[in-house]
Design an enzyme around this catalytic site. Structure first.
Site, PDB file in Angstrom:
ATOM      1  N   THR A  16       0.840  -1.194   0.000  1.00  0.00           N
ATOM      2  CA  THR A  16       0.000   0.000   0.000  1.00  0.00           C
ATOM      3  C   THR A  16       0.878   1.248   0.000  1.00  0.00           C
ATOM      4  OG1 THR A  16      -0.153   0.214   2.426  1.00  0.00           O
ATOM      5  CG2 THR A  16      -1.738  -1.264   1.327  1.00  0.00           C
ATOM      6  N   GLY A  17       0.306   2.361  -0.438  1.00  0.00           N
ATOM      7  CA  GLY A  17       1.108   3.576  -0.565  1.00  0.00           C
ATOM      8  C   GLY A  17       2.238   3.382  -1.552  1.00  0.00           C
ATOM      9  N   ALA A  18       1.918   2.743  -2.687  1.00  0.00           N
ATOM     10  CA  ALA A  18       2.959   2.244  -3.595  1.00  0.00           C
ATOM     11  C   ALA A  18       3.475   3.270  -4.591  1.00  0.00           C
ATOM     12  CB  ALA A  18       2.432   1.027  -4.354  1.00  0.00           C
ATOM     13  N   SER A  20       4.823   6.352  -3.994  1.00  0.00           N
ATOM     14  CA  SER A  20       5.723   7.378  -3.487  1.00  0.00           C
ATOM     15  C   SER A  20       6.641   6.799  -2.427  1.00  0.00           C
ATOM     16  CB  SER A  20       4.910   8.538  -2.888  1.00  0.00           C
ATOM     17  OG  SER A  20       5.754   9.558  -2.384  1.00  0.00           O
ATOM     18  N   GLY A  21       7.823   7.381  -2.290  1.00  0.00           N
ATOM     19  CA  GLY A  21       8.691   7.126  -1.166  1.00  0.00           C
ATOM     20  C   GLY A  21       9.055   5.677  -0.939  1.00  0.00           C
ATOM     21  N   ILE A  22       8.875   5.218   0.295  1.00  0.00           N
ATOM     22  CA  ILE A  22       9.256   3.862   0.679  1.00  0.00           C
ATOM     23  C   ILE A  22       8.456   2.831  -0.098  1.00  0.00           C
ATOM     24  CG2 ILE A  22       9.216   2.202   2.584  1.00  0.00           C
ATOM     25  CD1 ILE A  22       9.816   4.617   4.457  1.00  0.00           C
ATOM     26  N   GLY A  23       7.150   3.064  -0.273  1.00  0.00           N
ATOM     27  CA  GLY A  23       6.326   2.108  -1.006  1.00  0.00           C
ATOM     28  C   GLY A  23       6.767   1.954  -2.443  1.00  0.00           C
ATOM     29  N   TYR A 159       1.202  12.310  14.482  1.00  0.00           N
ATOM     30  CA  TYR A 159       1.932  11.275  13.749  1.00  0.00           C
ATOM     31  C   TYR A 159       2.555  10.291  14.736  1.00  0.00           C
ATOM     32  CZ  TYR A 159       5.315   9.017  10.685  1.00  0.00           C
ATOM     33  OH  TYR A 159       6.041   8.083   9.985  1.00  0.00           O
TER      34      TYR A 159
END
Length: 345
Positions: A16-18, A20-23, A159
């Site tokens: 998930t969150g694929a 951008s960034g780490i994903g 957060y």
């Protein structure tokens, strides 16, 4: 029942969150290693672009436009994986967002929205993964926490609270699965500051643009830890020695760390640039201008590796413990710096 995890080139992996960034980094690295991918994010166009990129390299990819805060959307991710590939071997709950600002200045609606993504997204994803994986050979569930799962900081209170909640939920679910001998590995990844679009995507209630405190690590360091945990059961992984130092120091000397945070974190989380009144973020909607970027490109030095994390992933318990003591000593030494002596009184 013993947990048996497949090699990456034999796996079906949900991320998930694929976009951008780490994903995004994890998706590309997993594709390079031969995994079949089920990629989820809120931006369908970005998902299509990423899928086309990976398919041109020979990868098998399925995409699902989904908001992880919505249970029905997460259910569609699981159904798409089963329909396309017939199983799920690893589920990575990566999607997340932050808010910078004093708690008193952040509307409750924004706080709730952050929790909907950061905490409930992990809950929805984990339970959906358990539903599909527990009776089909098992596998790995990997949840993205943070160094702030162990220690709160000012100006990112919500957060930090959400990442504390993710840790508590992950620990409880792990014990429940172990009690029934389910063939599932459940890992919490706790990165330090990472050079991604994190600060750009965050909602901001400060006068200055958000910034991340040094040391800052490359997203590939986190992706490597995720892919390792997908193949070797790990309880939790600190990514970056700084993350372990924060945790160890907070456990041993919490009031000293309060003083240290007050002396340093207000300044270090604000850049020199004023925040624009027309600033966009990704709290409620995807930030289409900044999708498909692994890194922000921070001006500070970015560590491309972490010796601490490399050792902890591949060693027995004694080496991480010794390294943890070393990290604690380093944090204590930092707190004794003359510039901070007044703050520690």
């Amino acid at each position: 029942m013993a947990v048996q995890l497949r090699k990456i080139d034999e796996q079906v992996m949900v991320i998930t969150g694929a976009t951008s960034g780490i994903g995004l980094t994890t998706a590309r690295m997993a594709a390079d290693q031969g995994a079949k991918l089920v990629l989820a994010a809120r931006n369908g166009d970005a998902l299509d672009t990423l899928a086309s990129e990976l398919r041109r390299k020979g990868s098998q990819v399925c995409t699902v436009t989904a908001d992880v805060g919505v249970p029905a959307d997460v259910e569609r991710i699981g159904e798409a994986a089963m329909e396309r590939f017939g199983r799920i071997d690893t589920w990575v709950n990566n999607a997340g967002i932050s808010i910078f600002g004093r708690n008193e200045d952040v509307p409750v609606e924004d706080m709730q929205r952050l929790f909907q993504t950061n905490y409930w997204g992990v809950v929805h994803g984990s339970l959906e993964a358990v539903k599909h994986m527990k009776t089909r050979g098992g596998g790995a569930i990997i949840n993205l926490g943070s160094e702030l799962s162990e220690r709160s900081v000012p100006l990112q209170g919500m957060y930090a609270a959400s990442k504390h909640a993710v840790k508590a939920f992950t620990d409880a679910l792990r014990m429940e699965l172990e009690k029934e001998k389910a063939p599932l590995s459940l890992t919490l990844i706790k990165p330090a500051a990472i050079d991604t679009m994190f600060a750009v995507h965050a909602r901001n209630y400060m006068d200055k643009e958000p910034a991340l405190p040094a040391p800052i690590y490359a997203p590939e360091v986190v992706a490597n830890a995720i892919l390792y945990a997908a193949q070797q059961p790990k309880r939790d992984v600190f990514v970056g020695g700084a993350a372990k130092a924060i945790s160890s120091s907070s456990f041993a000397t919490p009031r000293v760390m309060d003083k240290f945070m007050n002396a340093s974190m207000f300044k270090q989380q604000q850049s020199d640039l004023p925040s624009s009144p027309n600033r966009r973020d990704a709290l409620y909607e995807p930030d289409t201008r900044n999708e498909l970027r692994q890194r922000q490109g921070m001006s500070n030095h970015v560590a491309e590796s972490s010796a601490y994390t490399a050792v902890t992933l591949r060693s027995h318990k004694i080496a991480p413990a010794l390294l943890g003591l070393g990290a604690l000593f380093a944090a204590w030494t930092l707190a004794r710096r003359p510039a901070l002596r007044k703050a520690f009184g």
